[in-house]
Design an enzyme around this catalytic site. Structure first.
Site, PDB file in Angstrom:
ATOM      1  N   GLY A  12      73.798  14.153 138.160  1.00 32.44           N
ATOM      2  CA  GLY A  12      72.550  14.914 138.101  1.00 32.44           C
ATOM      3  C   GLY A  12      72.031  15.007 136.679  1.00 32.44           C
ATOM      4  O   GLY A  12      72.249  14.108 135.859  1.00 32.44           O
ATOM      5  N   LEU A  14      72.999  16.711 134.200  1.00 32.97           N
ATOM      6  CA  LEU A  14      74.031  16.766 133.168  1.00 32.97           C
ATOM      7  C   LEU A  14      74.939  15.535 133.228  1.00 32.97           C
ATOM      8  O   LEU A  14      75.049  14.775 132.273  1.00 32.97           O
ATOM      9  CB  LEU A  14      74.827  18.062 133.347  1.00 32.97           C
ATOM     10  CG  LEU A  14      75.865  18.374 132.283  1.00 32.97           C
ATOM     11  CD1 LEU A  14      75.867  19.871 131.967  1.00 32.97           C
ATOM     12  CD2 LEU A  14      77.257  17.982 132.739  1.00 32.97           C
ATOM     13  N   GLY A  15      75.567  15.299 134.387  1.00 34.24           N
ATOM     14  CA  GLY A  15      76.465  14.149 134.521  1.00 34.24           C
ATOM     15  C   GLY A  15      75.752  12.833 134.317  1.00 34.24           C
ATOM     16  O   GLY A  15      76.281  11.905 133.690  1.00 34.24           O
ATOM     17  N   ASN A 105      79.568  25.190 134.491  1.00 31.71           N
ATOM     18  CA  ASN A 105      79.381  26.549 133.991  1.00 31.71           C
ATOM     19  C   ASN A 105      80.330  27.512 134.690  1.00 31.71           C
ATOM     20  O   ASN A 105      80.779  27.253 135.805  1.00 31.71           O
ATOM     21  CB  ASN A 105      77.941  27.012 134.244  1.00 31.71           C
ATOM     22  CG  ASN A 105      76.966  26.398 133.252  1.00 31.71           C
ATOM     23  OD1 ASN A 105      77.308  26.185 132.089  1.00 31.71           O
ATOM     24  ND2 ASN A 105      75.752  26.113 133.698  1.00 31.71           N
ATOM     25  N   LYS A 192      80.169  30.813 126.095  1.00 31.97           N
ATOM     26  CA  LYS A 192      79.102  30.149 126.856  1.00 31.97           C
ATOM     27  C   LYS A 192      78.435  31.143 127.811  1.00 31.97           C
ATOM     28  O   LYS A 192      77.228  31.107 128.050  1.00 31.97           O
ATOM     29  CB  LYS A 192      79.688  28.954 127.621  1.00 31.97           C
ATOM     30  CG  LYS A 192      78.662  28.134 128.414  1.00 31.97           C
ATOM     31  CD  LYS A 192      77.935  27.113 127.562  1.00 31.97           C
ATOM     32  CE  LYS A 192      76.700  26.538 128.224  1.00 31.97           C
ATOM     33  NZ  LYS A 192      76.968  25.700 129.388  1.00 31.97           N
ATOM     34  N   ASN A 200      70.500  32.703 133.011  1.00 26.68           N
ATOM     35  CA  ASN A 200      70.508  32.195 134.388  1.00 26.68           C
ATOM     36  C   ASN A 200      70.166  33.305 135.375  1.00 26.68           C
ATOM     37  O   ASN A 200      69.353  33.121 136.276  1.00 26.68           O
ATOM     38  CB  ASN A 200      71.872  31.580 134.730  1.00 26.68           C
ATOM     39  CG  ASN A 200      71.957  30.118 134.327  1.00 26.68           C
ATOM     40  OD1 ASN A 200      71.238  29.281 134.853  1.00 26.68           O
ATOM     41  ND2 ASN A 200      72.820  29.804 133.386  1.00 26.68           N
ATOM     42  N   GLU A 274      75.184  29.253 141.820  1.00 28.22           N
ATOM     43  CA  GLU A 274      76.553  29.334 141.306  1.00 28.22           C
ATOM     44  C   GLU A 274      76.901  30.777 140.910  1.00 28.22           C
ATOM     45  O   GLU A 274      77.314  31.051 139.787  1.00 28.22           O
ATOM     46  CB  GLU A 274      76.703  28.405 140.100  1.00 28.22           C
ATOM     47  CG  GLU A 274      76.475  26.939 140.422  1.00 28.22           C
ATOM     48  CD  GLU A 274      76.705  26.052 139.213  1.00 28.22           C
ATOM     49  OE1 GLU A 274      77.764  25.428 139.130  1.00 28.22           O
ATOM     50  OE2 GLU A 274      75.810  25.976 138.350  1.00 28.22           O
TER      51      GLU A 274
END
Length: 318
Positions: A12, A14-15, A105, A192, A200, A274
Site C-alpha cells: 500500500g 507505505l509498503g 503503527n 511514535k 490519528n 486500527e
C-alpha cells in the site's frame, strides 16, 4: 546474516513506497498484492514523490503468499486489522535465518508476531512517512520517510544495535531512505504514539486534516494534552520521554503539508480502523501498571463507536 531478498507483505502507501525504493536501488524485492494485483503485473508500480517521480515497469508481484520465494527480510506493512492472517502467511515466506520487520503503527505488535516466528526473528520499524495510495499501483509520497529500526526481545528488553540492523539500514540508505537505529524499541514505539494517538484519533473524530487541527486553538490544545498523556503511558512502562519531544512533534506537524492521516483515510473509505493497536494496547499496558489515561480512553471509546458504525455501513452497502 547476508540479505539477498526482501518481501513486502502489504503493498500500500507505505509498503509499496519502501519496497519500490528498495527495488529501484537494485535490491531483490517481492511484493504481495491484493486488489491491484492484475494492474501491477501489467503496468508496474508508479511512485510520485517529492524526492523525484519514478516508475517500476516490472515487479515481482504475487496474489498468494504460497507462490512467493523464501525471503531474508519480510516487511510487514499490512494494516494491523489484518494481522490475524500473519500466522498463515509468515511461515510460508520467511527463511530459517530470516527476520520479520514490522512497519506498523501501535504497540505490542512485535509480541504477537514473535509468537509466530520466535522472539529472535522480529524487528520493529517506526515509519515517519506521509504517503497515500492514490490508485491501483500508484503511490503519492508527500513528505518525510525516515525509519527508526529496533530489535525486538522478550518483554521489549532493550538489546542495543545488531549487525543485521546495520545491514538492513545500509540497504534502506542505499535506496535513499534515512534510517536511525534505536537501542530501545519500546521507547521508540511510545515516542511514535506521541504523534499517532492525537492526530490519528482527532482527525477522525473532528473530521480534520493535521493542518486544521494545528490551526485551531482548542484542537491544538487537545493535541498537546494527549501528547502529555502518552508520555505518562510511556513512564508507566519505564520509558522516559522528555517534554521537549512534545514541542518537536508539534513543530514537525506545523511544518508538514496538509495531511489526511492513515486512520482518517481508512474511516473515509469505510475500512476497519486500527483502534486496538494504536489506542487499546497502550491503554491496557498502562492499566496493567496501575495508570489510567482518561483522554486517550475517551478517544478509544469514541473511535470504537465510529468504527462499529462504519463497519455496519460497509456491510449494508456490500
Amino acid at each position: 546474516m547476508s540479505i539477498s531478498r526482501y518481501a513486502v507483505i502489504g503493498t500500500g502507501a507505505l509498503g509499496g513506497f519502501y519496497g519500490a525504493k528498495l527495488q529501484k536501488a537494485g535490491l531483490d524485492v517481492h511484493f504481495l498484492l491484493n486488489s491491484d494485483y492484475e494492474h501491477v503485473i501489467q503496468h508496474g508500480l508508479v511512485v510520485e514523490s517529492k524526492d523525484g517521480d519514478f516508475t517500476l515497469p516490472q515487479v515481482n508481484g504475487y496474489n498468494d503468499v504460497a507462490s512467493m520465494p523464501y525471503c531474508d527480510v519480510i516487511l510487514v506493512a499490512l494494516k494491523t486489522t489484518q494481522n490475524h492472517l500473519l500466522s498463515q502467511m509468515l511461515p510460508q515466506v520467511i527463511k530459517n535465518d530470516g527476520v520479520v520487520l514490522v512497519l506498523q503503527n501501535g504497540l505490542g505488535i512485535e509480541e504477537e508476531i514473535a509468537q509466530i516466528v520466535g522472539n529472535d526473528r522480529v524487528m520493529g520499524g517506526l515509519c515517519f512517512l506521509c504517503s497515500n495510495k492514490v490508485g491501483a499501483g500508484h503511490i503519492h509520497h508527500l513528505d518525510y520517510g525516515e525509519i527508526i529500526l529496533g530489535e525486538y526481545a522478550a518483554n521489549y528488553h532493550p538489546v542495543g544495535t545488531t549487525d543485521r540492523m546495520r545491514q538492513i539500514a545500509n540497504d534502506f540508505e542505499s535506496a535513499g531512505i534515512p534510517v536511525k537505529l534505536s537501542e530501545d524499541l519500546l521507547l521508540g514505539r511510545w515516542q511514535k504514539l506521541v504523534w499517532n494517538i492525537p492526530y490519528n484519533g482527532l482527525s477522525v473524530i473532528l473530521n480534520a486534516t493535521t493542518t486544521e487541527l494545528m490551526a485551531n486553538i482548542h484542537s491544538r490544545n487537545l493535541v498537546e494534552k494527549l501528547m502529555y498523556e502518552v508520555i505518562a503511558g510511556a513512564k508507566s512502562s519505564g520509558r522516559i520521554i522528555s517534554d521537549r519531544f512534545v514541542q518537536q512533534m508539534l513543530d514537525y506537524t506545523d511544518n508538514m503539508k496538509p495531511y489526511r492521516t492513515s486512520m482518517k483515510i481508512d474511516y473515509d473509505e469505510h475500512r476497519p480502523l486500527e483502534v486496538e493497536a494504536i489506542f487499546g494496547n497502550p491503554l491496557k499496558k498502562a492499566l496493567t501498571a496501575g495508570v489510567t489515561l482518561p483522554l486517550i480512553s475517551c478517544l478509544y471509546h469514541q473511535l470504537k463507536f465510529l468504527d462499529a458504525r462504519n463497519r455496519e455501513f460497509h456491510n449494508i452497502s456490500h
